[in-house]
Design an enzyme around this catalytic site. Sequence first.
Site, PDB file in Angstrom:
ATOM      1  N   HIS A  89       0.853  -1.186   0.000  1.00  0.00           N
ATOM      2  CA  HIS A  89       0.000   0.000   0.000  1.00  0.00           C
ATOM      3  C   HIS A  89       0.884   1.229   0.000  1.00  0.00           C
ATOM      4  CE1 HIS A  89      -3.151   2.824   1.117  1.00  0.00           C
ATOM      5  NE2 HIS A  89      -3.998   1.881   0.744  1.00  0.00           N
TER       6      HIS A  89
ATOM      7  N   ASP B  11      -8.012  -5.533   0.430  1.00  0.00           N
ATOM      8  CA  ASP B  11      -8.481  -6.379  -0.668  1.00  0.00           C
ATOM      9  C   ASP B  11      -8.077  -7.832  -0.504  1.00  0.00           C
ATOM     10  OD1 ASP B  11      -9.688  -4.249  -2.021  1.00  0.00           O
ATOM     11  OD2 ASP B  11      -7.734  -3.600  -2.748  1.00  0.00           O
TER      12      ASP B  11
HETATM   13  N1  ACO Z   1       3.968  -7.916  -4.658  1.00  0.00           N
HETATM   14  C1  ACO Z   1       5.323  -7.932  -4.823  1.00  0.00           C
HETATM   15  N2  ACO Z   1       6.113  -6.845  -4.721  1.00  0.00           N
HETATM   16  C2  ACO Z   1       5.513  -5.679  -4.454  1.00  0.00           C
HETATM   17  C3  ACO Z   1       4.110  -5.578  -4.272  1.00  0.00           C
HETATM   18  C4  ACO Z   1       3.336  -6.748  -4.367  1.00  0.00           C
HETATM   19  N3  ACO Z   1       2.014  -6.699  -4.207  1.00  0.00           N
HETATM   20  N4  ACO Z   1       3.785  -4.285  -4.016  1.00  0.00           N
HETATM   21  C5  ACO Z   1       4.940  -3.588  -4.039  1.00  0.00           C
HETATM   22  N5  ACO Z   1       5.989  -4.436  -4.302  1.00  0.00           N
HETATM   23  C6  ACO Z   1       7.411  -4.065  -4.354  1.00  0.00           C
HETATM   24  C7  ACO Z   1       7.748  -3.357  -5.645  1.00  0.00           C
HETATM   25  O1  ACO Z   1       8.161  -4.251  -6.646  1.00  0.00           O
HETATM   26  C8  ACO Z   1       8.859  -2.447  -5.187  1.00  0.00           C
HETATM   27  O2  ACO Z   1      10.030  -3.224  -5.052  1.00  0.00           O
HETATM   28  P1  ACO Z   1      11.491  -2.568  -5.399  1.00  0.00           P
HETATM   29  O3  ACO Z   1      11.701  -1.511  -4.369  1.00  0.00           O
HETATM   30  O4  ACO Z   1      12.439  -3.713  -5.286  1.00  0.00           O
HETATM   31  O5  ACO Z   1      11.374  -2.018  -6.786  1.00  0.00           O
HETATM   32  C9  ACO Z   1       8.446  -2.024  -3.778  1.00  0.00           C
HETATM   33  O6  ACO Z   1       7.639  -3.128  -3.304  1.00  0.00           O
HETATM   34  C10 ACO Z   1       7.629  -0.735  -3.708  1.00  0.00           C
HETATM   35  O7  ACO Z   1       6.517  -0.853  -4.599  1.00  0.00           O
HETATM   36  P2  ACO Z   1       5.879   0.365  -5.384  1.00  0.00           P
HETATM   37  O8  ACO Z   1       5.116  -0.149  -6.549  1.00  0.00           O
HETATM   38  O9  ACO Z   1       6.925   1.409  -5.646  1.00  0.00           O
HETATM   39  O10 ACO Z   1       4.892   0.944  -4.272  1.00  0.00           O
HETATM   40  P3  ACO Z   1       3.664   1.914  -4.522  1.00  0.00           P
HETATM   41  O11 ACO Z   1       3.413   2.609  -3.239  1.00  0.00           O
HETATM   42  O12 ACO Z   1       3.888   2.767  -5.717  1.00  0.00           O
HETATM   43  O13 ACO Z   1       2.457   0.915  -4.885  1.00  0.00           O
HETATM   44  C11 ACO Z   1       0.603  -0.549  -4.700  1.00  0.00           C
HETATM   45  C12 ACO Z   1       1.453   0.537  -4.005  1.00  0.00           C
HETATM   46  C13 ACO Z   1       0.145  -0.063  -6.080  1.00  0.00           C
HETATM   47  C14 ACO Z   1      -0.634  -0.806  -3.848  1.00  0.00           C
HETATM   48  C15 ACO Z   1       1.457  -1.838  -4.844  1.00  0.00           C
HETATM   49  O14 ACO Z   1       1.866  -2.285  -3.566  1.00  0.00           O
HETATM   50  C16 ACO Z   1       0.707  -2.952  -5.585  1.00  0.00           C
HETATM   51  O15 ACO Z   1       0.724  -2.978  -6.819  1.00  0.00           O
HETATM   52  N6  ACO Z   1       0.031  -3.889  -4.831  1.00  0.00           N
HETATM   53  C17 ACO Z   1      -0.758  -4.923  -5.442  1.00  0.00           C
HETATM   54  C18 ACO Z   1      -2.126  -4.383  -5.865  1.00  0.00           C
HETATM   55  C19 ACO Z   1      -3.033  -4.101  -4.682  1.00  0.00           C
HETATM   56  O16 ACO Z   1      -3.186  -4.907  -3.776  1.00  0.00           O
HETATM   57  N7  ACO Z   1      -3.683  -2.921  -4.741  1.00  0.00           N
HETATM   58  C20 ACO Z   1      -4.645  -2.529  -3.730  1.00  0.00           C
HETATM   59  C21 ACO Z   1      -4.137  -1.389  -2.923  1.00  0.00           C
HETATM   60  S1  ACO Z   1      -5.307  -0.997  -1.667  1.00  0.00           S
HETATM   61  C22 ACO Z   1      -6.500  -0.132  -2.457  1.00  0.00           C
HETATM   62  O17 ACO Z   1      -6.281   0.619  -3.364  1.00  0.00           O
HETATM   63  C23 ACO Z   1      -7.830  -0.380  -2.059  1.00  0.00           C
END
Ligand code: ACO
Length: 426
Positions: free
Chosen positions: A315, A372
């Site tokens: 998140h 979620d």
């Molecule tokens: N699985 C594996 N790795 C992940 C995940 C995940 N679900 N989420 C983040 N990471 C990793 C990224 O690859 C990144 O790694 P790195 O530093 O080695 O490059 C690091 O964690 C940071 O991730 P970002 O994408 O930069 O974080 P951001 O804050 O931009 O994204 C998000 C947040 C979009 C929610 C992301 O965690 C994600 O895509 N999660 C899966 C989708 C999800 O569950 N969305 C619901 C969010 S809650 C809501 O909106 C109701």
Amino acid sequence: MKSSITVTDNRTGKAYEFDILDGTRGPSVVNIGSFYAQTGLFTYDNGYTSTASCTSNITFIDGEKGELRYRGIEIEELAENRSYLEVCYLLLNEKLPSQEECALFDLELRHRSFLHEGLTNLFNSFPSGSHPMATLSAATAALSTFHFNHLDINDEAEYQTMARRIVAKMPTIAAFAYRHSIGAGFIQPDIDKSFTENFLYMMRAYPGGKMHRDLSGERTIKPIEIQALDTIFTLHADHEQNASTTAVRNIASTGAHPYVAISAGISALWGRAHGGANESVIKQLEMIGSVENVDAFIQRAKDPKDDFRLMGFGHRVYKNFDPRAKVLKGLQVQLQEELHLDSNLMQIARKIEEIALSDEYFISRKLYPNIDFYSGIILTALQIPTSMFTPIFVIGRTIGWISQWIEFKKGKGMKIARPRQLYLGK
Ligand code: ACO
């Protein structure tokens, strides 16, 4: 001590001073409104990771602590002791309702839940099999053609009506979108039923309002199902300046009708990085198939060359357990005893959670299960089809979007949203 920050341009040695503004909770902000005028530079913040785009009194999140409050009240307290309608009233009116106010609010919403026949006819224009989120977004925009009043933000009664109308109609629009997607006739709302029961009724009933029967009789909607869905609505009611709320506020800033702003919020929510994640979580659990396959998928999620992500994890704001996820985890346990929860999916989910919470990759990136991750299994137990998971989120969130729209419009000195860019083209 001066409440300001000084920025030095190391190319010239010139220093610029900017005020620091304090909120009532959470980090203070640097007011950079005059940054360009003073320095000739724009600021660059891809994805707004450090940018506060507005002031707000509605919702507060402390992502480090895993804390969420609506109008100052902790989400756990609201989820446990208040109905969704009380929460709607709180978000809209800045206070919890008295018993009488709540009863009147409930009655008003029941009476406003019906759709104009013209809007009902619109659903049949969409192709069968269309995703309910697409229909929901289109029908919500179309609602502005039926209620195109001038919305005077200084007229409390006028915008209260506008807000209550959209909240009341959203479950009906969502249920109709679903029924159209499967070719089933529409079930009109029943004013004898509460907000949440009505939605389940419009989803499940057969023509004439009859419920499914088997040899043991009619399968009526159980109070525990209503209570569980009501809690889910409460947990989704608002979440400060997320992507969909920001879309709603951006559209509000242009002066467009509030229902088209909500329609944009619905579109933004649909994406799997946002509200669409709940649908993706269940699809992913089904794809993983069994507990033995979990390890391989965790490895894929950790592989930087693989774009596979563990849906329902991570998140932007929470760097600790999402407090909404904690409430849902408790609800899952409660429902497991009283309803049929898919035990295979539950086992896979538990295994993922167990590994991820002890794995260095997830720990170092502070990736915790989000709302979620838990909502899908509960919604499946409530017989909600997967394509309706994100529309359920929409129903819950509509009150948040419209409260934020009103706050924006009532705010002083609000400007049109117009970011700058770093141009890299020819
Ligand atoms: N699985 C594996 N790795 C992940 C995940 C995940 N679900 N989420 C983040 N990471 C990793 C990224 O690859 C990144 O790694 P790195 O530093 O080695 O490059 C690091 O964690 C940071 O991730 P970002 O994408 O930069 O974080 P951001 O804050 O931009 O994204 C998000 C947040 C979009 C929610 C992301 O965690 C994600 O895509 N999660 C899966 C989708 C999800 O569950 N969305 C619901 C969010 S809650 C809501 O909106 C109701």
